[in-house]
Scaffold this active site. Structure first.
Site, PDB file in Angstrom:
ATOM      1  N   ASN A 292       0.844  -1.186   0.000  1.00 24.40           N
ATOM      2  CA  ASN A 292       0.000   0.000   0.000  1.00 24.40           C
ATOM      3  C   ASN A 292       0.887   1.247   0.000  1.00 24.40           C
ATOM      4  OD1 ASN A 292       0.617  -0.877   2.723  1.00 24.40           O
ATOM      5  ND2 ASN A 292      -0.921   0.530   3.515  1.00 24.40           N
TER       6      ASN A 292
ATOM      7  N   GLU B 234       0.381   5.256   0.555  1.00 26.44           N
ATOM      8  CA  GLU B 234      -0.559   6.285   1.001  1.00 26.44           C
ATOM      9  C   GLU B 234      -0.176   7.668   0.495  1.00 26.44           C
ATOM     10  OE1 GLU B 234      -1.943   4.189   5.164  1.00 26.44           O
ATOM     11  OE2 GLU B 234      -0.728   5.996   5.274  1.00 26.44           O
TER      12      GLU B 234
ATOM     13  N   CYS C 267     -10.308  -3.340  -4.621  1.00 25.84           N
ATOM     14  CA  CYS C 267      -9.361  -4.380  -5.028  1.00 25.84           C
ATOM     15  C   CYS C 267     -10.095  -5.651  -5.437  1.00 25.84           C
ATOM     16  CB  CYS C 267      -8.381  -4.672  -3.906  1.00 25.84           C
ATOM     17  SG  CYS C 267      -7.208  -3.313  -3.632  1.00 25.84           S
TER      18      CYS C 267
ATOM     19  N   CYS D  78      -9.863  -4.808  -0.018  1.00 32.61           N
ATOM     20  CA  CYS D  78     -10.983  -3.875   0.031  1.00 32.61           C
ATOM     21  C   CYS D  78     -11.895  -4.123  -1.176  1.00 32.61           C
ATOM     22  CB  CYS D  78     -10.484  -2.426   0.056  1.00 32.61           C
ATOM     23  SG  CYS D  78      -9.919  -1.815  -1.554  1.00 32.61           S
TER      24      CYS D  78
ATOM     25  N   GLU E 181      -2.802  -4.823  -3.095  1.00 29.27           N
ATOM     26  CA  GLU E 181      -3.288  -5.740  -4.127  1.00 29.27           C
ATOM     27  C   GLU E 181      -3.278  -5.084  -5.503  1.00 29.27           C
ATOM     28  OE1 GLU E 181      -5.585  -6.583  -0.269  1.00 29.27           O
ATOM     29  OE2 GLU E 181      -4.778  -4.851  -1.318  1.00 29.27           O
TER      30      GLU E 181
ATOM     31  N   CYS F  55      -3.815   0.506  -2.781  1.00 33.96           N
ATOM     32  CA  CYS F  55      -3.695  -0.692  -1.956  1.00 33.96           C
ATOM     33  C   CYS F  55      -2.605  -1.622  -2.477  1.00 33.96           C
ATOM     34  CB  CYS F  55      -5.019  -1.442  -1.942  1.00 33.96           C
ATOM     35  SG  CYS F  55      -6.381  -0.515  -1.208  1.00 33.96           S
TER      36      CYS F  55
END
Length: 135
Positions: free
Chosen positions: A45, A47, A94, A91, A58, A56
């Site tokens: 991830n 940010e 994803c 999430c 993934e 993210c």
């Protein structure tokens, strides 16, 4: 899938977590994707102070693979790692990307801080997936 391969994939996801850029949430996540031709792509991830610009782990791994020429159906298995009490699933954004790039039966290995692994699948994570429309 062979237990040794699963453990290697999960370990790759755990190892790459250290590269996460998560100064705001302090919530590092790592991901490892096994391709149909047995290559592994990893992601973390990343940010941003504008949280909508965060990516993210993934999607980072998937997008790296696509940048390398992979196309829908390339994912043989995926592992997601985090330092969490419960299993860490992708999430919803994803999950939708996984629907596009994997098959419903593609195994997804979720982990938690105590090294336990839960096997599920893309289809179980997204039972009523919004699928690609024919244009």
């Amino acid at each position: 899938m062979d237990k040794v391969i699963i453990e290697k994939l999960v370990q790759e996801a755990r190892n790459v977590m250290k590269n996460s850029y998560s100064p705001y949430s302090k919530f590092p996540v790592g991901c490892a994707i096994l391709t149909q031709d047995d290559r592994i792509y990893t992601g973390v991830n990343v940010e941003n102070v504008s949280f909508g610009a965060t990516n993210c782990a993934e999607r980072s791994a998937i997008f790296t693979a696509v940048s390398d020429g992979e196309r829908p159906g390339f994912i043989k298995a995926i592992a997601v790692a985090g330092d969490t009490e419960s299993y860490l699933p992708p999430c919803s954004i994803c999950r939708q990307v996984l629907v596009e790039m994997a098959n419903p039966q593609t195994p997804v290995y979720l982990t938690r801080h105590d090294q336990q692994i839960l096997e599920t699948s893309v289809g179980e994570l997204v039972p009523l997936a919004f699928e690609k429309m024919e244009m």
